[in-house]
Structure formats: structure tokens, C-alpha cells
Motif scaffolding. Structure first.
Motif, PDB file in Angstrom:
ATOM      1  N   GLU A 168       0.838  -1.193   0.000  1.00 47.44           N
ATOM      2  CA  GLU A 168       0.000   0.000   0.000  1.00 47.44           C
ATOM      3  C   GLU A 168       0.872   1.240   0.000  1.00 47.44           C
ATOM      4  OE1 GLU A 168      -3.223   0.343   2.720  1.00 47.44           O
ATOM      5  OE2 GLU A 168      -3.626  -1.810   2.681  1.00 47.44           O
ATOM      6  N   LEU A 169       0.331   2.329  -0.511  1.00 45.26           N
ATOM      7  CA  LEU A 169       1.063   3.585  -0.530  1.00 45.26           C
ATOM      8  C   LEU A 169       1.186   4.134   0.889  1.00 45.26           C
ATOM      9  CD1 LEU A 169      -0.507   5.413  -3.617  1.00 45.26           C
ATOM     10  CD2 LEU A 169       1.418   3.837  -3.544  1.00 45.26           C
ATOM     11  N   ASP A 170       2.395   4.510   1.256  1.00 46.76           N
ATOM     12  CA  ASP A 170       2.586   5.112   2.574  1.00 46.76           C
ATOM     13  C   ASP A 170       2.483   6.634   2.452  1.00 46.76           C
ATOM     14  OD1 ASP A 170       5.048   6.023   1.584  1.00 46.76           O
ATOM     15  OD2 ASP A 170       6.223   4.557   2.712  1.00 46.76           O
ATOM     16  N   LYS A 171       2.740   7.321   3.554  1.00 47.24           N
ATOM     17  CA  LYS A 171       2.601   8.780   3.598  1.00 47.24           C
ATOM     18  C   LYS A 171       3.501   9.456   2.563  1.00 47.24           C
ATOM     19  CE  LYS A 171       2.777  12.650   6.878  1.00 47.24           C
ATOM     20  NZ  LYS A 171       3.811  13.530   6.395  1.00 47.24           N
ATOM     21  N   ILE A 192       4.325  12.265  -2.712  1.00 45.52           N
ATOM     22  CA  ILE A 192       4.925  12.309  -4.053  1.00 45.52           C
ATOM     23  C   ILE A 192       3.828  12.396  -5.105  1.00 45.52           C
ATOM     24  CG2 ILE A 192       6.230  10.974  -5.758  1.00 45.52           C
ATOM     25  CD1 ILE A 192       7.917   9.913  -3.335  1.00 45.52           C
ATOM     26  N   VAL A 193       2.799  11.569  -4.974  1.00 40.90           N
ATOM     27  CA  VAL A 193       1.682  11.599  -5.924  1.00 40.90           C
ATOM     28  C   VAL A 193       1.019  12.976  -5.914  1.00 40.90           C
ATOM     29  CG1 VAL A 193      -0.599  10.637  -6.449  1.00 40.90           C
ATOM     30  CG2 VAL A 193       1.289   9.113  -5.841  1.00 40.90           C
ATOM     31  N   GLU A 194       0.847  13.539  -4.737  1.00 44.14           N
ATOM     32  CA  GLU A 194       0.233  14.873  -4.625  1.00 44.14           C
ATOM     33  C   GLU A 194       1.070  15.921  -5.346  1.00 44.14           C
ATOM     34  OE1 GLU A 194      -2.928  17.195  -3.732  1.00 44.14           O
ATOM     35  OE2 GLU A 194      -2.788  15.071  -3.231  1.00 44.14           O
ATOM     36  N   LYS A 195       2.386  15.806  -5.304  1.00 42.30           N
ATOM     37  CA  LYS A 195       3.280  16.746  -5.998  1.00 42.30           C
ATOM     38  C   LYS A 195       3.221  16.544  -7.510  1.00 42.30           C
ATOM     39  CE  LYS A 195       5.085  18.710  -2.330  1.00 42.30           C
ATOM     40  NZ  LYS A 195       4.747  20.080  -1.984  1.00 42.30           N
ATOM     41  N   ARG A 252      10.725   5.439  -5.760  1.00 38.82           N
ATOM     42  CA  ARG A 252       9.321   5.275  -5.371  1.00 38.82           C
ATOM     43  C   ARG A 252       8.388   5.467  -6.569  1.00 38.82           C
ATOM     44  NH1 ARG A 252       7.589   5.782   0.308  1.00 38.82           N
ATOM     45  NH2 ARG A 252       9.382   5.290   1.587  1.00 38.82           N
ATOM     46  N   VAL A 253       8.670   6.448  -7.408  1.00 41.98           N
ATOM     47  CA  VAL A 253       7.839   6.648  -8.596  1.00 41.98           C
ATOM     48  C   VAL A 253       7.924   5.415  -9.491  1.00 41.98           C
ATOM     49  CG1 VAL A 253       7.585   7.987 -10.733  1.00 41.98           C
ATOM     50  CG2 VAL A 253       7.895   9.173  -8.541  1.00 41.98           C
ATOM     51  N   LYS A 254       9.139   4.905  -9.690  1.00 37.38           N
ATOM     52  CA  LYS A 254       9.320   3.710 -10.523  1.00 37.38           C
ATOM     53  C   LYS A 254       8.540   2.525  -9.961  1.00 37.38           C
ATOM     54  CE  LYS A 254      12.796   0.645 -12.443  1.00 37.38           C
ATOM     55  NZ  LYS A 254      14.177   0.219 -12.470  1.00 37.38           N
ATOM     56  N   ARG A 255       8.644   2.317  -8.630  1.00 34.09           N
ATOM     57  CA  ARG A 255       7.922   1.201  -8.004  1.00 34.09           C
ATOM     58  C   ARG A 255       6.418   1.356  -8.160  1.00 34.09           C
ATOM     59  NH1 ARG A 255       5.398   1.599  -3.642  1.00 34.09           N
ATOM     60  NH2 ARG A 255       6.746   3.135  -2.650  1.00 34.09           N
ATOM     61  N   MET A 256       5.916   2.568  -7.913  1.00 34.96           N
ATOM     62  CA  MET A 256       4.468   2.781  -8.015  1.00 34.96           C
ATOM     63  C   MET A 256       3.983   2.568  -9.450  1.00 34.96           C
ATOM     64  SD  MET A 256       3.619   5.903  -5.348  1.00 34.96           S
ATOM     65  CE  MET A 256       4.930   7.022  -5.842  1.00 34.96           C
ATOM     66  N   GLU A 257       4.793   2.957 -10.437  1.00 39.70           N
ATOM     67  CA  GLU A 257       4.415   2.707 -11.837  1.00 39.70           C
ATOM     68  C   GLU A 257       4.446   1.216 -12.147  1.00 39.70           C
ATOM     69  OE1 GLU A 257       5.514   6.208 -14.805  1.00 39.70           O
ATOM     70  OE2 GLU A 257       7.271   5.523 -13.686  1.00 39.70           O
ATOM     71  N   GLU A 258       5.500   0.544 -11.736  1.00 40.43           N
ATOM     72  CA  GLU A 258       5.630  -0.900 -12.007  1.00 40.43           C
ATOM     73  C   GLU A 258       4.514  -1.704 -11.359  1.00 40.43           C
ATOM     74  OE1 GLU A 258       9.575  -1.781 -10.657  1.00 40.43           O
ATOM     75  OE2 GLU A 258      10.497  -1.142 -12.556  1.00 40.43           O
ATOM     76  N   ARG A 275      -6.958  16.246 -11.335  1.00 41.98           N
ATOM     77  CA  ARG A 275      -6.434  15.412 -10.257  1.00 41.98           C
ATOM     78  C   ARG A 275      -7.541  14.644  -9.564  1.00 41.98           C
ATOM     79  NH1 ARG A 275      -4.188  19.493  -6.536  1.00 41.98           N
ATOM     80  NH2 ARG A 275      -6.039  20.542  -7.239  1.00 41.98           N
ATOM     81  N   MET A 276      -8.682  14.444 -10.224  1.00 41.38           N
ATOM     82  CA  MET A 276      -9.823  13.775  -9.614  1.00 41.38           C
ATOM     83  C   MET A 276      -9.444  12.442  -8.977  1.00 41.38           C
ATOM     84  SD  MET A 276     -13.351  14.148 -11.766  1.00 41.38           S
ATOM     85  CE  MET A 276     -12.901  12.759 -12.735  1.00 41.38           C
ATOM     86  N   ALA A 277      -8.486  11.779  -9.547  1.00 45.11           N
ATOM     87  CA  ALA A 277      -8.121  10.447  -9.059  1.00 45.11           C
ATOM     88  C   ALA A 277      -7.072  10.502  -7.963  1.00 45.11           C
ATOM     89  CB  ALA A 277      -7.608   9.596 -10.226  1.00 45.11           C
ATOM     90  N   ARG A 278      -6.816  11.676  -7.420  1.00 42.94           N
ATOM     91  CA  ARG A 278      -5.796  11.739  -6.366  1.00 42.94           C
ATOM     92  C   ARG A 278      -6.219  10.876  -5.175  1.00 42.94           C
ATOM     93  NH1 ARG A 278      -7.529  17.251  -6.178  1.00 42.94           N
ATOM     94  NH2 ARG A 278      -9.001  17.513  -4.500  1.00 42.94           N
ATOM     95  N   ILE A 279      -5.269  10.473  -4.420  1.00 45.96           N
ATOM     96  CA  ILE A 279      -5.513   9.549  -3.322  1.00 45.96           C
ATOM     97  C   ILE A 279      -6.045  10.311  -2.114  1.00 45.96           C
ATOM     98  CG2 ILE A 279      -4.402   7.906  -1.763  1.00 45.96           C
ATOM     99  CD1 ILE A 279      -2.361   7.567  -4.167  1.00 45.96           C
ATOM    100  N   VAL A 280      -7.135   9.828  -1.574  1.00 47.16           N
ATOM    101  CA  VAL A 280      -7.745  10.455  -0.414  1.00 47.16           C
ATOM    102  C   VAL A 280      -7.361   9.653   0.815  1.00 47.16           C
ATOM    103  CG1 VAL A 280      -9.921  11.094   0.661  1.00 47.16           C
ATOM    104  CG2 VAL A 280      -9.667  11.259  -1.817  1.00 47.16           C
ATOM    105  N   GLY A 281      -7.014  10.350   1.883  1.00 44.23           N
ATOM    106  CA  GLY A 281      -6.772   9.627   3.116  1.00 44.23           C
ATOM    107  C   GLY A 281      -5.437   9.801   3.694  1.00 44.23           C
TER     108      GLY A 281
END
Length: 154
Positions: free
Chosen positions: A4-7, A12-15, A41-47, A148-154
Motif C-alpha cells: 500500500e502507498l505510505d505517507k 509524491i503523488v500529490e506533488k 518510489r515513482v518507478k515502483r508505483m508505476e511498475e 487530479r480527480m483520481a488523487r488519493i484520499v486519506g
């Protein structure tokens, strides 16, 4: 399955959300981490298919097209997933989602006019076995369109 995505991932996604062209160095400086950390982290999240960096069409710039919302009702609820998957294969549809409420599925596309919409629905959606009925509407004025509608909430 990925972790899961951590803080820090969410930061990073928000930026990246307003402009995915921002450099890893700038993100790193703003978050107080190394550029290598951001890159990894960007590479991992994409993969792991947790994020996708892509260009987004600015619908406000299309003067000769309208956004069409096509609400689909299915004959039997156990057909919903299969029909949604069939719709997802239609290249002209930019969004297909299973919904709660009055309709079972929502599909979104761009059309030139109402005649184009009618032809599209009759030839690409109504022909799918299990589709009971469709209802369409056209978006005419957009007061807010947040890319950015799909941004992560939480």
C-alpha cells in the motif's frame, strides 16, 4: 500484489498531480528526501500499477465536441461485469465504471453532436448482449474540471 502507498508515496503523488513534468529533484527538495528516493518510489508505483503518469486532454479546448455520458442498464445484475468489460474494450470510451444507483454502468466519450452520439450508442453499446437500455446526456458547460480527480484520499 504491491504494498500500500505510505505517507511519502502519497505526498509524491500529490506533488505530481498538478504537473507530472515536475522534476524528481524538486519533489525531493520539497519533501526533504533524496532525489533517488523519489525516483525509486515513482518507478515502483508505476511498475506496481499504483500510478500512471500520462497526458490529460483539456476538454475546455474542444470547440467541436461534447462530453457524452452514457448510462447503461443491464438485463440481469450478474451480467454487469461482463458488459462493463465489453464496453472497456471500445476504444472511443474514455471511462467505463460500474455504478450504484439508477443505472448499472456509466460510459463517457466525446462526440461531435447528438447525431454522432445516437449512431455511436446504437452501433457500439446497444448491440452488446444483455444491455437493456441506455440513457445519454451531453455536458455543455464545465465550471470545474479537476484533472487530479483520481488523487488519493486519506
Amino acid at each position: 500484489m504491491g504494498r500500500e502507498l505510505d505517507k511519502l508515496d502519497r505526498e509524491i503523488v500529490e506533488k505530481l498531480s498538478p504537473d507530472a513534468r515536475v522534476s524528481n529533484r524538486q519533489i525531493a527538495d520539497e519533501l526533504g528526501v533524496t532525489e533517488g528516493t523519489v525516483r525509486a518510489r515513482v518507478k515502483r508505483m508505476e511498475e506496481q500499477k499504483q500510478i500512471r503518469i500520462t497526458a490529460v486532454t483539456n476538454i475546455d479546448r474542444f470547440r467541436d465536441a461534447a462530453l457524452a455520458y452514457i448510462w447503461v442498464e443491464v438485463e440481469r445484475s450478474d451480467q454487469t461485469r461482463a458488459i462493463a468489460e465489453a464496453l472497456a474494450e471500445v476504444p472511443e470510451l474514455g471511462f467505463v465504471g460500474v455504478m450504484l444507483g439508477r443505472s448499472d454502468i456509466l460510459a463517457i466519450t466525446m462526440v461531435k453532436n447528438t447525431e454522432h452520439l445516437a449512431r455511436f450508442v446504437h452501433s457500439n453499446i446497444s448491440t452488446i448482449p444483455g444491455v437493456r437500455r441506455t440513457e445519454s446526456s451531453l455536458g455543455v458547460n464545465f465550471l470545474k474540471h479537476d484533472y487530479r480527480m483520481a488523487r488519493i484520499v486519506g
